[in-house]
Design a protein around this motif. Structure first.
Motif, short mmCIF file in Angstrom:
data_model
loop_
_atom_site.label_atom_id
_atom_site.label_comp_id
_atom_site.label_asym_id
_atom_site.label_seq_id
_atom_site.Cartn_x
_atom_site.Cartn_y
_atom_site.Cartn_z
N LEU A 17 0.65 -1.25 -0.01
CA LEU A 17 0.00 0.00 0.21
C LEU A 17 1.02 1.11 0.00
CD1 LEU A 17 -2.68 -0.75 2.68
CD2 LEU A 17 -2.97 -0.63 0.32
N GLU A 18 0.55 2.17 -1.02
CA GLU A 18 1.16 3.40 -0.94
C GLU A 18 0.09 4.61 -0.47
OE1 GLU A 18 3.20 4.66 -4.51
OE2 GLU A 18 3.60 2.32 -4.99
N VAL A 19 0.70 5.21 0.45
CA VAL A 19 -0.38 6.32 0.94
C VAL A 19 0.43 7.80 0.79
CG1 VAL A 19 -1.83 7.23 2.97
CG2 VAL A 19 -1.48 4.59 2.65
N ALA A 20 -0.38 8.50 0.41
CA ALA A 20 0.22 10.01 0.09
C ALA A 20 -0.80 11.15 0.67
CB ALA A 20 0.67 10.45 -1.18
N LEU A 21 -0.26 11.94 1.57
CA LEU A 21 -1.20 13.16 1.77
C LEU A 21 -1.03 14.36 0.87
CD1 LEU A 21 -3.17 14.39 3.96
CD2 LEU A 21 -0.98 14.99 5.35
#
Length: 80
Positions: A17-21
């Motif tokens: 999983l890649e999560v970016a804000l």
């Protein structure tokens, strides 16, 4: 939210999983993008600014904050 103006404020990757804000300085909108490389799915979650960091850490909880018509549900802090 126009992606060319987005600024990445935080990024993490774990277990596929890649999560970016992301923040749009022109509109002051904030969103969290989630890419699941296990099934090639993508999710963009618009969030209210005060909840941005929490949504970054718990994106799927905020993904549920969209009603069945696609509209946003008010995001409020839960009492603990």
């Amino acid at each position: 939210m126009i992606s060319s103006s987005l600024k990445e404020l935080a990024y993490r990757e774990q277990d596929g999983l890649e999560v970016a804000l992301l923040w749009d300085p022109r509109s002051n909108d904030v969103c969290v993008d989630v890419v699941d490389q296990r099934d090639d799915s993508f999710l963009r979650i618009p969030v209210a600014g005060p909840f941005a960091l929490d949504a970054f850490h718990h994106p799927y909880a905020y993904a549920l904050a969209v009603d069945s018509t696609g509209g946003r549900v008010a995001q409020t802090a839960a009492a603990e």
